[in-house]
Design a protein around this motif. Structure first.
Motif, PDB file in Angstrom:
ATOM      1  N   THR A  74       8.202  -3.064 -37.081  1.00  7.02           N
ATOM      2  CA  THR A  74       7.484  -3.251 -38.334  1.00  7.02           C
ATOM      3  C   THR A  74       6.654  -2.021 -38.674  1.00  7.02           C
ATOM      4  N   ARG A  75       6.321  -1.866 -39.967  1.00  7.53           N
ATOM      5  CA  ARG A  75       5.458  -0.782 -40.405  1.00  7.53           C
ATOM      6  C   ARG A  75       4.078  -0.935 -39.774  1.00  7.53           C
ATOM      7  N   ALA A  76       3.490   0.196 -39.374  1.00  4.07           N
ATOM      8  CA  ALA A  76       2.208   0.150 -38.670  1.00  4.07           C
ATOM      9  C   ALA A  76       1.488   1.478 -38.858  1.00  4.07           C
ATOM     10  N   PHE A  77       0.276   1.561 -38.297  1.00  2.00           N
ATOM     11  CA  PHE A  77      -0.496   2.802 -38.288  1.00  2.00           C
ATOM     12  C   PHE A  77      -0.855   3.167 -36.859  1.00  2.00           C
ATOM     13  N   LEU A  78      -0.878   4.462 -36.573  1.00  2.00           N
ATOM     14  CA  LEU A  78      -1.602   4.990 -35.424  1.00  2.00           C
ATOM     15  C   LEU A  78      -2.817   5.714 -35.964  1.00  2.00           C
ATOM     16  N   MET A  79      -3.947   5.541 -35.312  1.00  2.00           N
ATOM     17  CA  MET A  79      -5.176   6.225 -35.697  1.00  2.00           C
ATOM     18  C   MET A  79      -5.452   7.311 -34.665  1.00  2.00           C
ATOM     19  N   GLU A  80      -5.701   8.532 -35.155  1.00  2.00           N
ATOM     20  CA  GLU A  80      -5.911   9.671 -34.267  1.00  2.00           C
ATOM     21  C   GLU A  80      -7.308  10.253 -34.448  1.00  2.00           C
ATOM     22  N   ARG A  81      -7.882  10.658 -33.339  1.00  2.00           N
ATOM     23  CA  ARG A  81      -9.132  11.413 -33.358  1.00  2.00           C
ATOM     24  C   ARG A  81      -8.997  12.547 -32.342  1.00  2.00           C
ATOM     25  N   ASP A  82      -9.248  13.770 -32.789  1.00  2.00           N
ATOM     26  CA  ASP A  82      -9.144  14.941 -31.905  1.00  2.00           C
ATOM     27  C   ASP A  82      -7.768  15.002 -31.230  1.00  2.00           C
ATOM     28  N   HIS A  83      -6.708  14.767 -32.033  1.00  3.28           N
ATOM     29  CA  HIS A  83      -5.319  14.845 -31.557  1.00  3.28           C
ATOM     30  C   HIS A  83      -5.002  13.813 -30.468  1.00  3.28           C
ATOM     31  N   ARG A  84      -5.743  12.730 -30.465  1.00  2.00           N
ATOM     32  CA  ARG A  84      -5.524  11.677 -29.464  1.00  2.00           C
ATOM     33  C   ARG A  84      -5.429  10.340 -30.178  1.00  2.00           C
ATOM     34  N   THR A  85      -4.424   9.548 -29.821  1.00  3.16           N
ATOM     35  CA  THR A  85      -4.265   8.227 -30.423  1.00  3.16           C
ATOM     36  C   THR A  85      -5.344   7.294 -29.886  1.00  3.16           C
ATOM     37  N   VAL A  86      -6.143   6.738 -30.791  1.00  3.21           N
ATOM     38  CA  VAL A  86      -7.251   5.876 -30.377  1.00  3.21           C
ATOM     39  C   VAL A  86      -7.061   4.426 -30.811  1.00  3.21           C
ATOM     40  N   ALA A  87      -6.057   4.159 -31.645  1.00  2.97           N
ATOM     41  CA  ALA A  87      -5.805   2.783 -32.059  1.00  2.97           C
ATOM     42  C   ALA A  87      -4.402   2.676 -32.644  1.00  2.97           C
ATOM     43  N   ALA A  88      -3.839   1.504 -32.525  1.00  5.28           N
ATOM     44  CA  ALA A  88      -2.586   1.157 -33.192  1.00  5.28           C
ATOM     45  C   ALA A  88      -2.844  -0.116 -33.990  1.00  5.28           C
ATOM     46  N   VAL A  89      -2.386  -0.137 -35.225  1.00  4.83           N
ATOM     47  CA  VAL A  89      -2.653  -1.262 -36.115  1.00  4.83           C
ATOM     48  C   VAL A  89      -1.322  -1.832 -36.593  1.00  4.83           C
ATOM     49  N   GLY A 116     -13.682  -3.988 -44.964  1.00  2.00           N
ATOM     50  CA  GLY A 116     -14.359  -3.259 -46.035  1.00  2.00           C
ATOM     51  C   GLY A 116     -15.687  -2.644 -45.649  1.00  2.00           C
ATOM     52  N   ARG A 117     -16.330  -3.178 -44.612  1.00  2.00           N
ATOM     53  CA  ARG A 117     -17.665  -2.686 -44.256  1.00  2.00           C
ATOM     54  C   ARG A 117     -17.701  -1.970 -42.902  1.00  2.00           C
ATOM     55  N   ALA A 118     -17.079  -2.552 -41.893  1.00  2.00           N
ATOM     56  CA  ALA A 118     -17.185  -1.978 -40.542  1.00  2.00           C
ATOM     57  C   ALA A 118     -16.176  -0.848 -40.318  1.00  2.00           C
ATOM     58  N   LEU A 119     -14.911  -1.053 -40.717  1.00  2.00           N
ATOM     59  CA  LEU A 119     -13.894  -0.046 -40.416  1.00  2.00           C
ATOM     60  C   LEU A 119     -14.142   1.295 -41.105  1.00  2.00           C
ATOM     61  N   PRO A 120     -14.650   1.342 -42.346  1.00  2.00           N
ATOM     62  CA  PRO A 120     -14.926   2.669 -42.928  1.00  2.00           C
ATOM     63  C   PRO A 120     -15.871   3.503 -42.077  1.00  2.00           C
ATOM     64  N   ARG A 121     -16.823   2.841 -41.441  1.00  2.00           N
ATOM     65  CA  ARG A 121     -17.763   3.563 -40.579  1.00  2.00           C
ATOM     66  C   ARG A 121     -17.119   3.901 -39.235  1.00  2.00           C
ATOM     67  N   LEU A 122     -16.395   2.950 -38.657  1.00  2.00           N
ATOM     68  CA  LEU A 122     -15.813   3.158 -37.333  1.00  2.00           C
ATOM     69  C   LEU A 122     -14.660   4.158 -37.354  1.00  2.00           C
ATOM     70  N   TRP A 123     -13.924   4.199 -38.458  1.00  2.00           N
ATOM     71  CA  TRP A 123     -12.744   5.051 -38.527  1.00  2.00           C
ATOM     72  C   TRP A 123     -12.960   6.308 -39.355  1.00  2.00           C
ATOM     73  N   ALA A 124     -14.180   6.626 -39.668  1.00  2.00           N
ATOM     74  CA  ALA A 124     -14.457   7.833 -40.454  1.00  2.00           C
ATOM     75  C   ALA A 124     -13.970   9.069 -39.697  1.00  2.00           C
ATOM     76  N   GLY A 125     -13.241   9.931 -40.389  1.00  2.84           N
ATOM     77  CA  GLY A 125     -12.756  11.167 -39.784  1.00  2.84           C
ATOM     78  C   GLY A 125     -11.496  11.027 -38.966  1.00  2.84           C
ATOM     79  N   GLN A 126     -10.957   9.815 -38.872  1.00  4.22           N
ATOM     80  CA  GLN A 126      -9.727   9.641 -38.104  1.00  4.22           C
ATOM     81  C   GLN A 126      -8.504   9.901 -38.985  1.00  4.22           C
ATOM     82  N   ARG A 127      -7.426  10.281 -38.341  1.00  2.32           N
ATOM     83  CA  ARG A 127      -6.184  10.575 -39.058  1.00  2.32           C
ATOM     84  C   ARG A 127      -5.258   9.371 -38.992  1.00  2.32           C
TER      85      ARG A 127
END
Length: 313
Positions: free
Chosen positions: A267-282, A247-258
């Motif tokens: 299983t269902r999951a997320f990929l996080m993208e920044r500038d068309h590049r995968t930067v995290a998998a959740v 609730g506090r850290a991820l909103p700042r760290l992941w701001a602007g990511q897709r």
């Protein structure tokens, strides 16, 4: 990661023998990935097995499938021991390399090769693979061969160079670990989707109450950066600590990511993208009641390299 040099040179082999190997390849890759927790290393192990098959006196091999399983298993155990020595100095939490499943055939990464069908998919989850890390190498191999790939004890004994009685004990001990860990069950897709929606709402909108209601009291959050990118230096445990971070850290760290919803390890999951590049998998783990018991955030770029941002609806 351990990589062989055999990928650079294909040995010559007659078409009939090559066909035998290709028929076995999906099973070998699925076994190797589960033993090693790395698709890249699993592919190396399977390629090494192919080289040995090409060089073997195949006329003397009565059961090619069993022979290939034995060679591949032994190669995986060698690679696993080397990997475990390397992981002693691994920076931060270690998470297995994810595989992307549930995609169209032209986009999937080894969908039918790593695991096909609901029962095999259960043994692909991050939680299950992490549980395997707590087993000895031979316990891990024996359990997978018997309980996941349904191989006869005679074949397992040959692969591990043990008596059948010893293999039965290995499988029994491993099954006890698996049952205590409660990681071999299927969580309904609807429950997974509900958690993903609540997790995203907590990060993007600050709506944390719906997510908190879906978490187990003893939930753990792990992040793997491999020392290559900044990430958490410790594992967070407990609903309060996890919710504070989400609730506090991820909103700042992941701001602007897709956010891209995908299926990783069945299983269902997320990929996080920044500038068309995968930067995290959740990815997430669940207990038998469908409560989230684990949040796994993978940021190690080496382990993200093979993932493709193909959204699953």
């Amino acid at each position: 990661m351990v990589h062989s040099d055999t990928m650079t040179k294909e040995p010559s082999i007659e078409p009939a023998a090559a066909a035998v190997f290709e028929q076995a390849r999906p099973r070998l890759l699925g076994l190797a990935y589960r033993i090693l927790g790395s698709l890249a290393d699993a592919e190396d192990a399977v390629q090494d097995t192919f080289v040995k098959w090409a060089d073997a006196e195949r006329a003397d091999i009565d059961t090619p499938a069993a022979w290939l399983t034995t060679v591949c298993t032994r190669r995986c155990l060698d690679l696993l021991r080397a990997a475990q020595r390397t992981r002693v100095s691994y920076v931060g939490a270690w998470l297995p390399e994810p595989v992307q499943t549930g995609l169209p055939a032209e986009s999937a990464i080894g969908e039918g090769e790593v695991g096909e069908g609901p029962e095999l998919a259960v043994s692909l989850t991050t939680a299950f693979l992490l549980m395997l890390e707590r087993l000895t190498p031979k316990e891990r191999a024996a359990f997978l061969l018997r309980e996941v790939f349904d191989r006869p004890y005679g074949e397992i004994a040959a692969a591990l160079d043990l008596k059948e009685a010893a293999c039965r004990k290995l499988v029994s001990r491993a099954k006890d670990h698996v049952e205590r860990a409660q990681v071999r069950h299927r969580t309904p897709a609807e429950r997974q989707d509900r958690l993903l929606a609540a997790f995203r709402a907590a990060v993007e909108e600050g709506a944390t109450a719906p997510l908190a209601a879906l978490l187990a009291d003893d939930i753990r959050l792990s992040a793997d950066g491999g020392g290559k990118v900044p990430t958490l230096g410790r594992i967070l445990q407990g609903r309060e600590a996890v919710m504070r971070f989400v609730g506090r850290a991820l909103p700042r760290l992941w701001a602007g990511q897709r956010w891209r919803p995908v299926i990783l390890n069945g299983t269902r999951a997320f990929l996080m993208e920044r500038d068309h590049r995968t930067v995290a998998a959740v990815t997430f783990a669940y207990d038998p009641e469908g409560r989230a018991t684990g949040v796994f955030i993978l940021r190690n770029p080496d382990k993200l390299a093979a993932l493709r941002p193909v959204t699953i609806q």
